[in-house]
Design an enzyme around this catalytic site. Structure first.
Site, mmCIF file in Angstrom:
data_model
loop_
_atom_site.group_PDB
_atom_site.id
_atom_site.type_symbol
_atom_site.label_atom_id
_atom_site.label_comp_id
_atom_site.label_asym_id
_atom_site.label_seq_id
_atom_site.Cartn_x
_atom_site.Cartn_y
_atom_site.Cartn_z
ATOM 1 N N LYS A 22 -10.353 30.497 25.602
ATOM 2 C CA LYS A 22 -11.354 29.995 24.646
ATOM 3 C C LYS A 22 -11.324 28.467 24.623
ATOM 4 O O LYS A 22 -12.358 27.815 24.727
ATOM 5 C CB LYS A 22 -11.040 30.534 23.234
ATOM 6 C CG LYS A 22 -11.770 29.800 22.133
ATOM 7 C CD LYS A 22 -11.337 30.250 20.759
ATOM 8 C CE LYS A 22 -10.209 29.472 20.153
ATOM 9 N NZ LYS A 22 -10.535 28.166 19.561
ATOM 10 N N ASN A 23 -10.126 27.910 24.508
ATOM 11 C CA ASN A 23 -10.023 26.449 24.412
ATOM 12 C C ASN A 23 -10.310 25.767 25.738
ATOM 13 O O ASN A 23 -10.460 24.545 25.785
ATOM 14 C CB ASN A 23 -8.637 26.035 23.904
ATOM 15 C CG ASN A 23 -8.485 26.293 22.418
ATOM 16 O OD1 ASN A 23 -9.428 26.726 21.764
ATOM 17 N ND2 ASN A 23 -7.298 26.041 21.887
ATOM 18 N N ARG A 92 -14.984 23.587 14.874
ATOM 19 C CA ARG A 92 -14.475 22.226 15.046
ATOM 20 C C ARG A 92 -14.860 21.679 16.438
ATOM 21 O O ARG A 92 -15.160 20.504 16.615
ATOM 22 C CB ARG A 92 -12.952 22.292 14.872
ATOM 23 C CG ARG A 92 -12.196 21.128 15.392
ATOM 24 C CD ARG A 92 -12.225 19.976 14.445
ATOM 25 N NE ARG A 92 -11.552 18.810 15.009
ATOM 26 C CZ ARG A 92 -11.493 17.637 14.437
ATOM 27 N NH1 ARG A 92 -12.062 17.441 13.268
ATOM 28 N NH2 ARG A 92 -10.872 16.638 15.004
ATOM 29 N N CYS A 116 -10.504 21.953 7.888
ATOM 30 C CA CYS A 116 -10.286 23.393 7.884
ATOM 31 C C CYS A 116 -8.927 23.650 7.268
ATOM 32 O O CYS A 116 -8.232 22.724 6.879
ATOM 33 C CB CYS A 116 -10.396 23.975 9.280
ATOM 34 S SG CYS A 116 -9.077 23.478 10.346
ATOM 35 N N ARG A 121 -8.368 17.147 9.761
ATOM 36 C CA ARG A 121 -8.957 17.012 11.087
ATOM 37 C C ARG A 121 -10.026 15.919 11.164
ATOM 38 O O ARG A 121 -11.214 16.192 11.380
ATOM 39 C CB ARG A 121 -9.473 18.374 11.568
ATOM 40 C CG ARG A 121 -8.379 19.417 11.495
ATOM 41 C CD ARG A 121 -8.716 20.698 12.139
ATOM 42 N NE ARG A 121 -8.528 20.668 13.584
ATOM 43 C CZ ARG A 121 -8.673 21.737 14.352
ATOM 44 N NH1 ARG A 121 -9.015 22.879 13.834
ATOM 45 N NH2 ARG A 121 -8.484 21.653 15.651
ATOM 46 N N PRO A 122 -9.611 14.677 10.988
ATOM 47 C CA PRO A 122 -10.559 13.564 11.104
ATOM 48 C C PRO A 122 -11.051 13.393 12.547
ATOM 49 O O PRO A 122 -10.496 13.996 13.471
ATOM 50 C CB PRO A 122 -9.720 12.355 10.689
ATOM 51 C CG PRO A 122 -8.308 12.748 10.912
ATOM 52 C CD PRO A 122 -8.227 14.243 10.748
ATOM 53 N N ILE A 123 -12.098 12.552 12.740
ATOM 54 C CA ILE A 123 -12.607 12.326 14.106
ATOM 55 C C ILE A 123 -12.559 10.838 14.478
ATOM 56 O O ILE A 123 -13.299 10.385 15.334
ATOM 57 C CB ILE A 123 -14.034 12.895 14.291
ATOM 58 C CG1 ILE A 123 -15.029 12.247 13.310
ATOM 59 C CG2 ILE A 123 -14.047 14.402 14.153
ATOM 60 C CD1 ILE A 123 -16.478 12.488 13.710
ATOM 61 N N ASP A 124 -11.672 10.101 13.785
ATOM 62 C CA ASP A 124 -11.608 8.658 14.021
ATOM 63 C C ASP A 124 -11.307 8.306 15.479
ATOM 64 O O ASP A 124 -11.864 7.346 16.026
ATOM 65 C CB ASP A 124 -10.563 8.024 13.082
ATOM 66 C CG ASP A 124 -9.193 8.683 13.206
ATOM 67 O OD1 ASP A 124 -9.133 9.931 13.297
ATOM 68 O OD2 ASP A 124 -8.183 7.970 13.225
ATOM 69 N N ASP A 306 -0.653 26.057 18.602
ATOM 70 C CA ASP A 306 -1.448 27.285 18.497
ATOM 71 C C ASP A 306 -0.622 28.554 18.668
ATOM 72 O O ASP A 306 -1.139 29.663 18.514
ATOM 73 C CB ASP A 306 -2.596 27.270 19.519
ATOM 74 C CG ASP A 306 -3.714 26.327 19.106
ATOM 75 O OD1 ASP A 306 -3.658 25.783 17.986
ATOM 76 O OD2 ASP A 306 -4.658 26.132 19.903
ATOM 77 N N ARG A 398 -12.479 34.795 16.047
ATOM 78 C CA ARG A 398 -12.890 33.503 16.612
ATOM 79 C C ARG A 398 -12.166 33.225 17.923
ATOM 80 O O ARG A 398 -12.640 32.451 18.747
ATOM 81 C CB ARG A 398 -12.582 32.378 15.626
ATOM 82 C CG ARG A 398 -13.466 32.386 14.393
ATOM 83 C CD ARG A 398 -13.197 31.192 13.538
ATOM 84 N NE ARG A 398 -13.124 29.998 14.374
ATOM 85 C CZ ARG A 398 -12.606 28.837 13.993
ATOM 86 N NH1 ARG A 398 -12.123 28.711 12.789
ATOM 87 N NH2 ARG A 398 -12.590 27.812 14.807
HETATM 88 C C1 UD1 Z 1 -7.539 21.385 20.138
HETATM 89 C C2 UD1 Z 1 -7.598 22.896 20.145
HETATM 90 C C3 UD1 Z 1 -6.742 23.471 19.012
HETATM 91 C C4 UD1 Z 1 -5.324 22.936 19.113
HETATM 92 C C5 UD1 Z 1 -5.319 21.408 19.167
HETATM 93 C C6 UD1 Z 1 -3.941 20.833 19.421
HETATM 94 C C7 UD1 Z 1 -9.751 23.524 21.000
HETATM 95 C C8 UD1 Z 1 -11.066 24.101 20.717
HETATM 96 N N1 UD1 Z 1 -8.945 23.340 19.960
HETATM 97 O O1 UD1 Z 1 -8.108 20.959 18.899
HETATM 98 O O2 UD1 Z 1 -6.743 24.881 19.128
HETATM 99 O O3 UD1 Z 1 -4.606 23.348 17.980
HETATM 100 O O4 UD1 Z 1 -6.178 20.957 20.243
HETATM 101 O O5 UD1 Z 1 -3.393 21.359 20.568
HETATM 102 O O6 UD1 Z 1 -9.409 23.244 22.125
HETATM 103 N N2 UD1 Z 1 -6.648 13.825 15.076
HETATM 104 C C9 UD1 Z 1 -6.952 12.692 14.336
HETATM 105 N N3 UD1 Z 1 -8.111 12.028 14.615
HETATM 106 C C10 UD1 Z 1 -8.959 12.437 15.597
HETATM 107 C C11 UD1 Z 1 -8.638 13.594 16.344
HETATM 108 C C12 UD1 Z 1 -7.469 14.275 16.060
HETATM 109 O O7 UD1 Z 1 -6.220 12.294 13.444
HETATM 110 O O8 UD1 Z 1 -9.996 11.797 15.816
HETATM 111 C C13 UD1 Z 1 -5.420 14.592 14.746
HETATM 112 C C14 UD1 Z 1 -5.753 15.985 14.225
HETATM 113 O O9 UD1 Z 1 -6.058 15.961 12.852
HETATM 114 C C15 UD1 Z 1 -4.491 16.733 14.541
HETATM 115 C C16 UD1 Z 1 -4.041 16.104 15.855
HETATM 116 O O10 UD1 Z 1 -4.700 14.836 15.933
HETATM 117 O O11 UD1 Z 1 -3.533 16.502 13.548
HETATM 118 C C17 UD1 Z 1 -4.362 16.924 17.074
HETATM 119 O O12 UD1 Z 1 -5.735 17.169 17.133
HETATM 120 P P1 UD1 Z 1 -6.515 17.376 18.500
HETATM 121 O O13 UD1 Z 1 -5.580 17.352 19.651
HETATM 122 O O14 UD1 Z 1 -7.665 16.446 18.518
HETATM 123 O O15 UD1 Z 1 -7.057 18.854 18.303
HETATM 124 P P2 UD1 Z 1 -8.479 19.435 18.646
HETATM 125 O O16 UD1 Z 1 -8.988 18.841 19.907
HETATM 126 O O17 UD1 Z 1 -9.346 19.396 17.457
#
Ligand code: UD1
Length: 419
Positions: A22-23, A92, A116, A121-124, A306, A398
């Site tokens: 899935k990922n 997400r 969630c 889960r910010p997107i900065d 995960d 999911r």
């Molecule tokens: C992906 C996976 C998810 C997995 C995660 C970590 C998919 C669809 N999802 O999620 O299953 O648990 O990787 O292996 O592939 N963060 C920030 N700012 C940002 C982006 C991330 O602070 O802009 C933080 C997140 O809040 C979290 C950490 O970084 O604490 C890891 O997140 P990230 O690796 O980005 O996870 P996803 O890509 O969302």
């Protein structure tokens, strides 16, 4: 609302085949947004998150069709750069599409994917990447991105974010000049994405390392592509941990052993036999074993967050102690509420859980708060005495395709009720 009703205590025996990841598929589908040829994915499970991603692609003007298990996506007709809010909030991974939308239209318009239950889960980091490439970013709950041109840049991610690495790749492959991306995520799903992007005509070096170099190309190819997604290492890990929890003997097909090495190293002392050949793994377990010491989650190649809820569930009945340290998400220990109700001896403090193994868990009414937390409740239900009812079970759909069918095939007693 769905409930899973499990009568625990059966050992698991038999053979199952893991799905495509899935990922892995979610970034691959996002990548299709910037490609004008048709892309066929061999073996694409129709799980919820993937279906939502396909609806997003359709909303943007792309097309898709399933031919049995194979999926063909055609984004040649894509015309919109505005993500639908309702669908964006459902997964997400909708954020993974933004880099590709920007690459295709030089603009994107979307609402925040939202937090969630496992954390804010910010997107900065994603937005910083876009800004570095010359994108103007405005707004907070609704975000508007615009760039006259995308310029190659030197980018260092402040965390090895999987999603930000995906967006950095997607947004830079048609940028002017060279982009160097440092401190990237090295997950196998990223390497698989790079393989697809190269088939599209992208010029990327450094896969599997911490630094990726992208030499922007003016145009991608348009020819049709067939692609084999990687196997779902989290699904494999979930069934392996279920087997270790109940005892029995199973074979899982379509496995990449290396992708699950951190798990296999942790559990090797508790398996009676583990054989890996071609793409199959055979495991035999008595269902007993010793505490796992420290299980600390971190980006690949370290122990995956995960699989943390599932290994936590397994550890509750091992002789001795296991310490779980969750470093990736700030709020991913909620499954311990359910495990405690079932009789687990756990002390949770901050991001750490200290588990003292008990002989047995007892069936109870528990809730799947999130996808992998739900899988952890199912594992606990499979090994405990009596009946376990897991509510909010649709959240598990999911990420797991045919979960009940696969477990029934292995001899578990599990059924679903819809309210
Ligand atoms: C992906 C996976 C998810 C997995 C995660 C970590 C998919 C669809 N999802 O999620 O299953 O648990 O990787 O292996 O592939 N963060 C920030 N700012 C940002 C982006 C991330 O602070 O802009 C933080 C997140 O809040 C979290 C950490 O970084 O604490 C890891 O997140 P990230 O690796 O980005 O996870 P996803 O890509 O969302």
């Amino acid at each position: 609302m769905s409930k899973l009703i499990i009568n625990g205590g059966n050992k698991l025996y038999g053979e199952i085949t893991a799905e495509s990841a899935k990922n892995g598929l979610l970034p691959l589908l996002s990548a299709c947004i910037l490609y004008e040829g048709k892309v066929t994915f061999i073996n694409c499970p129709k799980i919820k998150d993937i279906l939502v991603m396909l609806e997003i692609i359709k909303y943007l003007g792309g097309k898709y069709v399933f031919n049995n298990e194979n999926l063909t996506v055609d984004c040649s007709t894509l015309h919109s750069y505005e993500l639908p809010c309702e669908l964006t909030k459902k997964i997400r991974a909708s954020i993974f599409t933004i880099g590709a939308i920007i690459a295709r239209f030089r603009k994107a318009y979307f609402c925040m994917p939202g937090g969630c239950s496992i954390g804010d889960r910010p997107i900065d980091i994603h937005l910083d990447v876009f800004k570095k490439l010359g994108v103007e970013v405005c707004g907070d709950t609704i975000v508007y991105c615009r760039a006259d041109r995308l310029n190659g840049a030197e980018i260092t991610l402040k965390y090895k974010s999987v999603g930000a690495t995906i967006n950095a790749l997607l947004a830079s492959i048609t940028a002017d000049g060279k982009t160097i991306i440092r401190n990237v995520a090295k997950e196998p799903e990223i390497t698989s994405l790079i393989t697809l992007l190269k088939k599209f005509g992208a010029k990327i070096n450094g896969e599997g390392t911490s630094t990726l170099v992208v030499n922007g190309v003016k145009r991608l190819k348009k020819e049709n592509v067939t692609f084999y997604p990687i196997s779902d290492r989290i699904e494999v890990g979930t069934y392996v941990l279920a087997l270790l929890s109940t005892g029995g003997e199973i074979q899982i097909n379509n496995v990449n052993f290396i992708h699950n090495l951190s798990l296999f190293k942790k559990i090797q002392n508790n398996t009676c036999k583990m054989v890996y050949e071609d793409d199959k793994i055979y495991i035999k377990s008595s269902g007993e074993g010793s505490g796992l010491g420290v299980v600390k989650t971190a980006p690949y190649p370290f122990f995956p967050t995960d699989l943390q809820p599932q290994i936590s569930s397994y550890a509750t009945t091992l002789k001795g102690e296991t310490t779980i340290i969750e470093t990736v998400f700030e709020n991913r220990l909620k499954h311990f509420d359910g495990l405690k109700v079932m009789g687990a001896n756990v002390l949770v403090k901050g991001n750490t859980a200290k588990i003292k193994g008990v002989n047995r868990l007892t069936g109870a009414n528990v809730c799947a708060y999130d996808l992998r937390g739900g899988a952890s409740m199912v594992i606990a239900g499979l090994k405990c005495d009596g009946e376990t009812v897991v509510s909010n079970a649709e959240v598990i759909d999911r990420g797991y395709y045919n979960l009940e069918e696969k477990l029934l095939k292995l001899g578990a007693k599990i059924k679903r009720t819809e309210l």
